[in-house]
Design a protein around this motif. Structure first.
Motif, PDB file in Angstrom:
ATOM      1  N   UNK A  27       1.021  -1.082   0.194  1.00 42.38           N
ATOM      2  CA  UNK A  27       0.277  -0.023   0.199  1.00 42.38           C
ATOM      3  C   UNK A  27       0.722   1.720  -0.161  1.00 42.38           C
ATOM      4  N   UNK A  28       1.696   1.360   0.732  1.00 43.15           N
ATOM      5  CA  UNK A  28       3.000   2.446   1.013  1.00 43.15           C
ATOM      6  C   UNK A  28       3.437   3.105  -0.606  1.00 43.15           C
ATOM      7  N   UNK A  29       3.867   2.220  -1.005  1.00 38.51           N
ATOM      8  CA  UNK A  29       4.556   2.512  -2.080  1.00 38.51           C
ATOM      9  C   UNK A  29       3.713   2.754  -3.457  1.00 38.51           C
ATOM     10  N   UNK A  30       2.483   1.918  -3.246  1.00 42.14           N
ATOM     11  CA  UNK A  30       1.262   2.361  -4.322  1.00 42.14           C
ATOM     12  C   UNK A  30       0.976   4.033  -4.385  1.00 42.14           C
ATOM     13  N   UNK A  31       0.588   4.074  -2.581  1.00 43.11           N
ATOM     14  CA  UNK A  31       0.448   5.850  -2.800  1.00 43.11           C
ATOM     15  C   UNK A  31       1.215   6.816  -3.194  1.00 43.11           C
ATOM     16  N   UNK A  32       2.790   6.391  -3.048  1.00 44.63           N
ATOM     17  CA  UNK A  32       3.766   6.623  -2.736  1.00 44.63           C
ATOM     18  C   UNK A  32       3.818   7.027  -4.458  1.00 44.63           C
ATOM     19  N   UNK A  33       3.208   5.940  -5.451  1.00 45.15           N
ATOM     20  CA  UNK A  33       3.885   5.997  -6.597  1.00 45.15           C
ATOM     21  C   UNK A  33       2.193   6.946  -7.112  1.00 45.15           C
ATOM     22  N   UNK A  34       1.190   7.485  -6.023  1.00 40.53           N
ATOM     23  CA  UNK A  34       0.259   8.229  -7.226  1.00 40.53           C
ATOM     24  C   UNK A  34      -0.924   7.031  -7.197  1.00 40.53           C
TER      25      UNK A  34
END
Ligand code: NAD
Length: 480
Positions: free
Chosen positions: A157-164
């Motif tokens: 979830x965190x890299x998905x949100x970080x990537x946009x």
């Protein structure tokens, strides 16, 4: 306790509910909303709409701020979450505390990376510029397992949100209450746009299958068994979405003749029994130089025999129950077949009697065997079984370790630095630890070779699983 779906910015009541039971004693912990295809479709529609808003997909500072605030919210209820994780999953409380701390640290790591996902630019000919821009891939569907539901949720979830990306999360039913509790402080943030992050829970797989099939889901990130991963890969062919697969493993520990057997046997026992042997990277096969084989048999039997089973909330517990009774029965049957057909049984675990009798407990087993093609050397048995094999030299050690269809992780135990690196290089695994095992970090990419998966989570490279690379070209000419 009761948890609902969270779709399009709203907690959503359910028509059906399913009970969540404590695997240590069968007590009722609470119930979770039991959804399916309709909830998955509503969540995908909300995420697709939210992705079109540039205030999310093109606003890294907002996404960073939300990740930081989520981490703060989790920090404030860290102990409460650790207790719930132990109750729903069964793992020892120290492991739950470590997992929640690791998950919070990982959110902070990706909060920083939200503002650093750069592409590159080059002048391909005089005055002609090619810009390579990293863009968020779109709607990401995340299917999460139960064994480490804090870290395995956050590392996707965190890299998905970080990537946009905008996101739809489908946790495992066994830890649905815990995953809803982890996400609650994020969902409560006033700055989170409706539809940017959605959650639905289900006891079956209809909703997950909808995420896999939907043409509006652009990335499917799945952590779970190789069998389910293969099925998902087949089912994704129709829409050709991006795939991130973190699958099964069968970790080997290679112990050379110079190793300190007495010192490392307890470490191997801990590596084999972490989360009751229900970790993808858990030690499964210990390959020992023939000159130290007898010594390792004795030391490892003793170390495994000292592992204390109990309710994870008891501070004296080293190993809790398996995730549920069905899993316990399946693992028990497979271990029973291994004990019946191996060369030598060194420790026969089995079900404990007495006050643990109502829980899904299984004590660790240790066997020795020569033929590495045996099913228990090849198949991922997701529980506390360890197999000992011996080797004569480096080449045989590596050949045995690579005799597997998996390629997730391995460890090498020797004081000789050059040998450790030589062997690590020859092993076909995504991770190799030298004189240690199960060391996982937010900063260090993990993933599998061969049937252990596709892509990498953790680390900077996890952003790639949730990004597309766009080439923008312009000929601006040259002066004069
Ligand atoms: P699983 O494949 O049964 O389930 C994983 C998730 O997929 C759950 O959310 C489950 O509800 C869902 N699911 C199950 N069947 C499905 C289907 N047909 N369609 C869509 N979704 C479906 O795995 P599990 O038993 O929950 O987890 C254990 C497995 O996960 C082990 O093989 C372990 O090695 C692997 N694992 C891998 C990693 C890694 O990093 N490589 C990490 C943790 C666990």
């Amino acid at each position: 306790m009761q948890s609902q779906h969270f779709i399009d910015g709203q907690w959503t009541a359910a028509d059906r509910w399913t009970d969540s039971l404590d695997p240590a004693n069968g007590e009722l912990i609470g119930r979770f909303a039991d959804g399916g295809e309709a909830e998955a479709e509503a969540a995908v529609a909300a995420a697709a709409r939210a992705f079109n808003d540039p205030q999310w997909a093109q606003n890294p500072r907002l996404r960073q701020q939300l990740l930081l605030e989520w981490a703060a919210g989790l920090t404030a209820r860290q102990e409460q979450l650790a207790q719930l994780l132990t109750r729903e999953n069964g793992k020892a409380l120290a492991q739950s505390r470590g997992e929640i701390g690791g998950a919070i640290s990982e959110i902070l790591y990706y909060a920083g990376l939200a503002r650093h996902n750069p592409g590159h630019m080059l002048e391909v000919a005089p005055g002609e510029f090619s810009s390579m821009l990293r863009e968020p891939a779109g709607v990401a569907g995340l299917i999460i397992p139960w064994n480490a539901p804090a870290v395995l949720l956050v590392r996707a979830l965190a890299p998905a949100i970080a990537a946009g990306c905008t996101v739809v999360i489908k946790p495992a039913p066994q830890t649905a209450l815990f995953n809803a509790a982890m996400l609650e402080p994020l969902f409560a943030l006033p700055g989170l746009p409706a539809g940017a992050v959605n959650l639905f829970t289900e006891s079956g797989h209809a909703g997950a299958a909808h995420l896999v099939a939907s043409p509006r889901v652009d990335v499917l990130s799945f952590t779970g068994s190789t069998a389910t991963g293969q099925r998902i890969m087949r089912d994704c062919a129709a829409t050709m979405k991006k795939l991130s697969l973190e699958l099964g493993g069968k970790s080997c520990c290679l112990v050379f003749e110079d190793a300190d057997i007495a010192a490392i046997a307890p470490k191997l026992a801990a590596a084999a029994t972490i989360i009751s042997g229900q970790q993808c990277t858990a030690a499964r096969r210990v390959l020992v130089h023939a000159s130290r084989f007898a010594e390792m048999k004795t030391a490892l039997s003793a170390a495994l025999g000292r592992i204390r089973l109990g309710n994870g909330l008891d501070p004296a517990t080293n190993m809790g129950p398996l995730i549920d009774w069905q899993s316990r029965d399946n693992v028990e049957r497979r271990i029973g077949e291994a004990l019946d057909s191996c060369d030598e049984v060194l420790l026969a675990g089995g079900r404990p009697q007495g006050e643990l009798g109502n829980g899904a407990f299984l004590a660790p087993s240790l066997i020795a065997h020569r033929d590495s093609s045996a099913f228990f050397c090849q198949e991922e048995i997701f529980g506390p079984l360890l197999v000992l094999e011996s080797f004569e030299d480096e080449a045989e050690a590596v050949a045995r370790a690579n005799h597997t269809e998996f390629g997730l992780s391995a460890s090498v135990w020797t004081g000789q630095g050059a040998r450790a690196w030589r062997v690590a290089r020859a092993l076909r695994n995504g991770t190799v630890w030298l004189n240690d095992h199960n060391k996982l970090f937010a900063e260090a990419e993990t993933g599998g070779y061969r049937k252990s998966g596709l892509g990498r989570l953790h680390g900077v490279d996890a952003l790639l699983d949730f990004s597309e690379l766009k080439h923008i070209y312009q000929n601006v000419g040259t002066l004069g």
